[in-house]
Design a protein around this motif. Structure first.
Motif, PDB file in Angstrom:
ATOM      1  N   ILE A  15       0.725  -1.262  -0.250  1.00  0.00           N
ATOM      2  CA  ILE A  15      -0.031   0.021  -0.044  1.00  0.00           C
ATOM      3  C   ILE A  15       0.745   1.243  -0.049  1.00  0.00           C
ATOM      4  O   ILE A  15       0.271   2.361  -0.369  1.00  0.00           O
ATOM      5  CB  ILE A  15      -0.978  -0.094   1.282  1.00  0.00           C
ATOM      6  N   ASN A  16       2.122   1.097   0.287  1.00  0.00           N
ATOM      7  CA  ASN A  16       2.871   2.335   0.446  1.00  0.00           C
ATOM      8  C   ASN A  16       2.946   3.290  -0.729  1.00  0.00           C
ATOM      9  O   ASN A  16       2.854   4.489  -0.741  1.00  0.00           O
ATOM     10  CB  ASN A  16       4.181   2.038   0.826  1.00  0.00           C
ATOM     11  N   ASN A  17       2.984   2.870  -1.851  1.00  0.00           N
ATOM     12  CA  ASN A  17       2.991   3.594  -3.110  1.00  0.00           C
ATOM     13  C   ASN A  17       1.914   4.461  -3.409  1.00  0.00           C
ATOM     14  O   ASN A  17       1.629   5.560  -3.559  1.00  0.00           O
ATOM     15  CB  ASN A  17       3.259   2.893  -4.437  1.00  0.00           C
ATOM     16  N   SER A  18       0.500   3.862  -2.983  1.00  0.00           N
ATOM     17  CA  SER A  18      -0.939   4.401  -2.944  1.00  0.00           C
ATOM     18  C   SER A  18      -0.845   5.514  -2.080  1.00  0.00           C
ATOM     19  O   SER A  18      -1.492   6.468  -2.364  1.00  0.00           O
ATOM     20  CB  SER A  18      -1.727   3.494  -2.968  1.00  0.00           C
ATOM     21  N   LEU A  19      -0.257   5.130  -0.806  1.00  0.00           N
ATOM     22  CA  LEU A  19      -0.345   6.243   0.454  1.00  0.00           C
ATOM     23  C   LEU A  19       0.598   7.481   0.046  1.00  0.00           C
ATOM     24  O   LEU A  19      -0.029   8.652   0.210  1.00  0.00           O
ATOM     25  CB  LEU A  19       0.212   5.581   1.390  1.00  0.00           C
ATOM     26  N   GLU A  20       1.414   7.328  -0.931  1.00  0.00           N
ATOM     27  CA  GLU A  20       2.506   8.448  -1.088  1.00  0.00           C
ATOM     28  C   GLU A  20       1.347   9.305  -2.068  1.00  0.00           C
ATOM     29  O   GLU A  20       1.700  10.598  -2.195  1.00  0.00           O
ATOM     30  CB  GLU A  20       3.676   8.037  -1.630  1.00  0.00           C
ATOM     31  N   GLN A  21       0.965   8.569  -3.007  1.00  0.00           N
ATOM     32  CA  GLN A  21      -0.093   9.363  -4.063  1.00  0.00           C
ATOM     33  C   GLN A  21      -1.026  10.084  -3.528  1.00  0.00           C
ATOM     34  O   GLN A  21      -1.505  11.268  -3.761  1.00  0.00           O
ATOM     35  CB  GLN A  21      -0.634   8.362  -4.915  1.00  0.00           C
ATOM     36  N   LEU A  22      -1.541   9.622  -2.209  1.00  0.00           N
ATOM     37  CA  LEU A  22      -2.733  10.298  -1.318  1.00  0.00           C
ATOM     38  C   LEU A  22      -2.090  11.252  -0.504  1.00  0.00           C
ATOM     39  O   LEU A  22      -2.591  12.036   0.296  1.00  0.00           O
ATOM     40  CB  LEU A  22      -3.392   9.122  -0.637  1.00  0.00           C
ATOM     41  N   GLU A  23      -0.745  11.666  -0.555  1.00  0.00           N
ATOM     42  CA  GLU A  23      -0.019  12.638   0.156  1.00  0.00           C
ATOM     43  C   GLU A  23      -0.253  12.249   1.728  1.00  0.00           C
ATOM     44  O   GLU A  23      -0.347  13.251   2.541  1.00  0.00           O
ATOM     45  CB  GLU A  23      -0.606  13.983  -0.071  1.00  0.00           C
ATOM     46  N   LEU A  46      -5.829   3.328   9.207  1.00  0.00           N
ATOM     47  CA  LEU A  46      -5.629   3.941   8.061  1.00  0.00           C
ATOM     48  C   LEU A  46      -6.611   4.844   7.674  1.00  0.00           C
ATOM     49  O   LEU A  46      -6.248   6.009   7.447  1.00  0.00           O
ATOM     50  CB  LEU A  46      -5.497   3.155   6.639  1.00  0.00           C
ATOM     51  N   VAL A  47      -7.850   4.535   8.216  1.00  0.00           N
ATOM     52  CA  VAL A  47      -8.952   5.421   7.646  1.00  0.00           C
ATOM     53  C   VAL A  47      -9.149   6.464   8.527  1.00  0.00           C
ATOM     54  O   VAL A  47      -9.914   7.544   8.451  1.00  0.00           O
ATOM     55  CB  VAL A  47     -10.210   4.442   7.544  1.00  0.00           C
ATOM     56  N   MET A  48      -8.412   6.498   9.921  1.00  0.00           N
ATOM     57  CA  MET A  48      -8.504   7.257  10.870  1.00  0.00           C
ATOM     58  C   MET A  48      -7.536   8.486  10.287  1.00  0.00           C
ATOM     59  O   MET A  48      -8.004   9.720  10.732  1.00  0.00           O
ATOM     60  CB  MET A  48      -7.793   6.988  12.211  1.00  0.00           C
ATOM     61  N   ARG A  49      -6.879   8.350   9.117  1.00  0.00           N
ATOM     62  CA  ARG A  49      -6.178   9.564   8.928  1.00  0.00           C
ATOM     63  C   ARG A  49      -7.198  10.604   8.221  1.00  0.00           C
ATOM     64  O   ARG A  49      -7.927   9.986   7.240  1.00  0.00           O
ATOM     65  CB  ARG A  49      -5.010   9.207   7.657  1.00  0.00           C
ATOM     66  N   PRO A  50      -6.699  11.896   8.140  1.00  0.00           N
ATOM     67  CA  PRO A  50      -7.685  12.770   7.379  1.00  0.00           C
ATOM     68  C   PRO A  50      -7.400  12.870   6.112  1.00  0.00           C
ATOM     69  O   PRO A  50      -8.698  13.060   5.564  1.00  0.00           O
ATOM     70  CB  PRO A  50      -6.993  14.160   8.026  1.00  0.00           C
ATOM     71  N   LEU A  75     -13.066   6.052   3.249  1.00  0.00           N
ATOM     72  CA  LEU A  75     -13.341   4.594   3.025  1.00  0.00           C
ATOM     73  C   LEU A  75     -13.236   4.404   1.550  1.00  0.00           C
ATOM     74  O   LEU A  75     -12.958   3.343   0.902  1.00  0.00           O
ATOM     75  CB  LEU A  75     -14.531   3.922   3.462  1.00  0.00           C
ATOM     76  N   GLU A  76     -13.839   5.366   0.681  1.00  0.00           N
ATOM     77  CA  GLU A  76     -13.862   5.213  -0.789  1.00  0.00           C
ATOM     78  C   GLU A  76     -12.477   5.086  -1.380  1.00  0.00           C
ATOM     79  O   GLU A  76     -12.253   4.372  -2.207  1.00  0.00           O
ATOM     80  CB  GLU A  76     -14.749   6.193  -1.319  1.00  0.00           C
ATOM     81  N   LYS A  77     -11.563   6.185  -1.035  1.00  0.00           N
ATOM     82  CA  LYS A  77     -10.235   6.118  -1.371  1.00  0.00           C
ATOM     83  C   LYS A  77      -9.549   4.876  -1.119  1.00  0.00           C
ATOM     84  O   LYS A  77      -8.727   4.340  -1.886  1.00  0.00           O
ATOM     85  CB  LYS A  77      -9.544   7.400  -0.830  1.00  0.00           C
ATOM     86  N   LEU A  78      -9.685   4.530   0.128  1.00  0.00           N
ATOM     87  CA  LEU A  78      -8.959   3.257   0.687  1.00  0.00           C
ATOM     88  C   LEU A  78      -9.552   2.010  -0.089  1.00  0.00           C
ATOM     89  O   LEU A  78      -8.919   1.152  -0.317  1.00  0.00           O
ATOM     90  CB  LEU A  78      -8.990   2.968   2.059  1.00  0.00           C
ATOM     91  N   ALA A  79     -10.776   1.935  -0.316  1.00  0.00           N
ATOM     92  CA  ALA A  79     -11.493   0.729  -1.222  1.00  0.00           C
ATOM     93  C   ALA A  79     -10.629   0.696  -2.521  1.00  0.00           C
ATOM     94  O   ALA A  79     -10.646  -0.433  -3.063  1.00  0.00           O
ATOM     95  CB  ALA A  79     -12.966   0.661  -1.200  1.00  0.00           C
ATOM     96  N   VAL A 130      -7.266  -0.931  -1.850  1.00  0.00           N
ATOM     97  CA  VAL A 130      -7.181  -2.212  -1.088  1.00  0.00           C
ATOM     98  C   VAL A 130      -8.485  -3.185  -1.753  1.00  0.00           C
ATOM     99  O   VAL A 130      -9.455  -2.965  -1.189  1.00  0.00           O
ATOM    100  CB  VAL A 130      -7.349  -2.086   0.340  1.00  0.00           C
ATOM    101  N   PRO A 131      -7.739  -3.951  -2.748  1.00  0.00           N
ATOM    102  CA  PRO A 131      -8.902  -4.903  -3.284  1.00  0.00           C
ATOM    103  C   PRO A 131      -9.915  -5.694  -2.110  1.00  0.00           C
ATOM    104  O   PRO A 131     -11.226  -5.752  -2.804  1.00  0.00           O
ATOM    105  CB  PRO A 131      -8.185  -5.733  -3.930  1.00  0.00           C
ATOM    106  N   VAL A 132      -9.447  -6.091  -1.010  1.00  0.00           N
ATOM    107  CA  VAL A 132     -10.195  -7.099  -0.282  1.00  0.00           C
ATOM    108  C   VAL A 132     -11.309  -5.964   0.468  1.00  0.00           C
ATOM    109  O   VAL A 132     -12.381  -6.564   0.803  1.00  0.00           O
ATOM    110  CB  VAL A 132      -9.384  -7.610   0.694  1.00  0.00           C
TER     111      VAL A 132
END
Length: 625
Positions: free
Chosen positions: A488-496, A509-513, A517-521, A524-526
């Motif tokens: 997930i780290n590459n995607s997290l960097e893209q989300l700044e 992760l969803v606790m981060r501002p 949930l939509e962005k995380l889904a 994260v395929p699961v």
């Protein structure tokens, strides 16, 4: 002729409609008496429902089994969620409604409601004996008997309208005032006073230069007022429009001040601080050279528009000349001018929390008669008065909402504990527990309570249970599903947002501002697979509710702990235990106010203005605590 009912509701405004529907829905044989069946639930001022804190009240009304949210969704021509830039405790739904269809929708509900009858007439007198109400007498000389009466007379009690130096008797333009009831109630020992409110000019849209205004379109996502499943946005969605006054506008308005009822002594009553007239604005804010005006459509097909921000009682010619200085209104044509109206209200400290009067058994007040302003505040009171009138007639414990349970609870507690010195309007700042009183979870807070009363029906309760099951399943999945940094780290960097140094649960992760949930889904395929399992038509609403609970769980738990501590004082009942006038250790102000209010609990006593912590400590000592 004499007719018998369990409950009579007087007045067919927003309070009266909710009161009648609630009482009838719980099984009482109910009569609604209204002057004009074609103006049931008339939106006398702006054709809008909701707004800051008011939208939360409408969601609570719906969660309790009321109808305002359903009617608003059916008749909405614009919907917006206000305060999105702030936290979810501040999100407030607001809708423009088609004024005519709003009336039709409410009329359809009431006319087809079991146990509910409607009578078109005016009530001239209450039937009272031995400090108990027994019914009403009407202008047609018909007598209706009942075990309880709910008065929701709005602005009609000795209503007097002002347009410049012109005065017109009435409760609303072209509608007569009600005389006699105030005088009778005062004779029965109930204190009355006068309030003032106003409404703006109504504009012919064909004369407006919309190209000179800023457009404000609505939103078309999943949000609405009612939690019940129903089709979304049934009517054509329209824009509102914004423009500004200017120095020329203000110069003309100042010319009219000598003829303004607010400034020439013609009006003496209490006016609203938070919704002032345009003439009040230019006097109070003399340093400002412009004020915002919002042009709001009155319906899907009509050309009539409401000019929010231009409430006025100035002479007609002044209103017109001032408007013509605004570029968009240079060719303005109006349907009617703005006007102010004075009317009688009753000090709400004379009420129990059930909204029953302390002086007369089984007589309830709801709405503007209690010194409030706003459709939403009126409807919330009406619903609670209807519920408690039914309980008084058929038995059971009084239904009272706490300040940590509902904005409606805050509203009623403020009224009966503090009284009013101006028309009361709800704000989020009035609630100590805003994070607990969010618009998204009103059903979770209130529907089960209403279902136990018999007002919220089984289908509504079943939907609540299904929503809660899905919401909790999503949260459980987030709490028990782990993710590794390399996935997930590459995607997290893209989300700044900061990459992971080690694995964590998805809920972390969803606790981060930056993450929803939509962005995380999406990364994260699961999680996407889990959300895809939700087949409920309210899927987006449920996912949002789950996300808010996860993101703000710490704040919610902390506020709940504080509320629970304060609620211990709500359990210490003091009504009838003290003769306050003889407790010399209390301050003089405390003795006077405690005697007047006669609070039910220590907590209520602590909220009375002028009661100090030392006064509360004295009462606790006298109670042996």
């Amino acid at each position: 002729m004499t007719f018998n009912y369990d409950i009579i509701v007087v007045g067919g405004g927003h309070a009266g409609c909710e009161a009648a529907a609630a009482a009838a829905g719980m099984g009482s044989k109910t009569l609604l008496i209204t002057m004009d069946m074609n103006k049931i639930a008339q939106m006398s001022c702006n054709p809008a429902v909701g707004g800051i804190a008011k939208g939360q009240i409408v969601r609570e009304i719906d969660a309790l089994g009321g109808h305002m949210g359903i009617v608003t969704d059916k008749t909405a021509i614009q919907f917006r969620m206000l305060n999105r830039s702030k936290g979810p405790a501040m999100w407030s739904p607001r809708a423009q409604s088609d004024r005519a269809r709003f009336i039709d929708a409410w009329k359809d509900i009431l006319e087809h409601h079991p146990n509910l009858h409607i009578w078109q007439d005016t009530v001239q007198e209450l039937i009272v004996a031995e400090n108990r109400v027994h019914g009403v007498k009407t202008g047609m000389n018909v007598e209706f008997r009942a075990n309880a009466v709910v008065l929701t007379n709005g602005t009609f009690l000795n209503g007097l309208m002002h347009i410049g130096r012109t005065q017109l008797k009435g409760g609303r333009i072209s509608e007569p005032a009600v005389k006699g009831l105030t005088e009778q109630l005062v004779g029965l020992g109930i204190k009355a006073d006068r309030m003032k409110t106003g409404t703006p000019v109504r504009i012919d849209g064909r004369s407006v230069h919309f190209e000179e205004m800023d457009e404000q379109p609505g939103e078309n996502d999943f949000h609405k007022f009612s939690y019940l499943e129903q089709s979304h946005r049934q009517l054509k969605q329209l824009s509102c429009w914004m423009t500004l006054t200017n120095e020329n506008t203000h110069d003309i308005l100042r010319e009219g001040l000598p003829d303004s009822p607010l400034y020439n002594g013609q009006i003496q009553s209490i006016g609203p601080r938070y919704c002032p007239s345009i003439e009040t604005k230019i006097v109070t804010f003399a340093d400002k050279n412009q004020h915002q005006l919002f042009l709001e459509p009155e319906g899907e097909t009509t050309e009539e528009y409401y000019l929010n921000g231009f409430s006025s009682s100035l002479p007609i010619e002044i209103q017109l000349r001032a408007l013509q200085t605004i570029p968009a209104f240079r060719d303005i044509q109006i349907y009617r001018p703005g006007y102010a109206i004075e009317y009688d209200f009753f000090d709400p400290t004379q009420l129990h929390h059930t909204l029953e009067t302390k002086q007369i058994k089984n007589l309830f007040f709801a709405g503007q008669i209690n010194g409030t302003t706003g459709y939403e505040e009126a409807a919330g009171q009406g619903l609670m008065a209807g519920i408690n009138a039914h309980i008084n007639c058929h038995g059971g414990d009084a239904f009272i909402l706490g300040r940590d349970e509902a904005y409606i609870g805050v509203l009623i507690d403020d009224l009966v504990t503090k009284g009013v010195d101006e028309p009361y309007r709800m704000f989020t700042s009035r609630a100590e527990y805003r994070i607990l009183l969010r618009q998204d979870d009103a059903d979770m807070r209130l529907t089960e309570k209403s279902h136990q009363l018999g007002l919220a029906k089984q289908d509504r309760y079943d939907q609540l249970c299904k929503k809660k099951e899905i919401r909790d399943r999503i949260i459980s999945f987030m709490e028990n599903t782990s993710i590794k940094p390399q996935h997930i780290n590459n995607s997290l960097e893209q989300l700044e947002t900061t990459p992971l140094s080690h694995g964590c649960k998805l809920i972390d992760l969803v606790m981060r501002p930056q993450i929803t949930l939509e962005k995380l889904a999406a990364i994260v395929p699961v999680l996407q697979q889990e959300l895809n399992k939700v087949s409920d038509p309210r899927k987006e609403e449920i996912i949002e509710a789950a996300e808010i609970l996860m993101k703000y769980s710490g704040y919610i738990k902390r506020e709940k702990v504080i509320a629970d501590k304060i609620n211990r004082l709500e359990n210490i009942r003091i009504q009838g235990k003290f003769d306050y006038n003889n407790i010399q250790s209390l301050s003089t102000e405390a003795r006077q106010k405690l005697t007047k209010i006669d609070p039910e609990t220590i907590a209520q006593a602590s909220r009375i203005p002028g009661i100090s912590p030392s006064d509360i400590n004295i009462l606790l000592v006298l109670l042996g605590r």
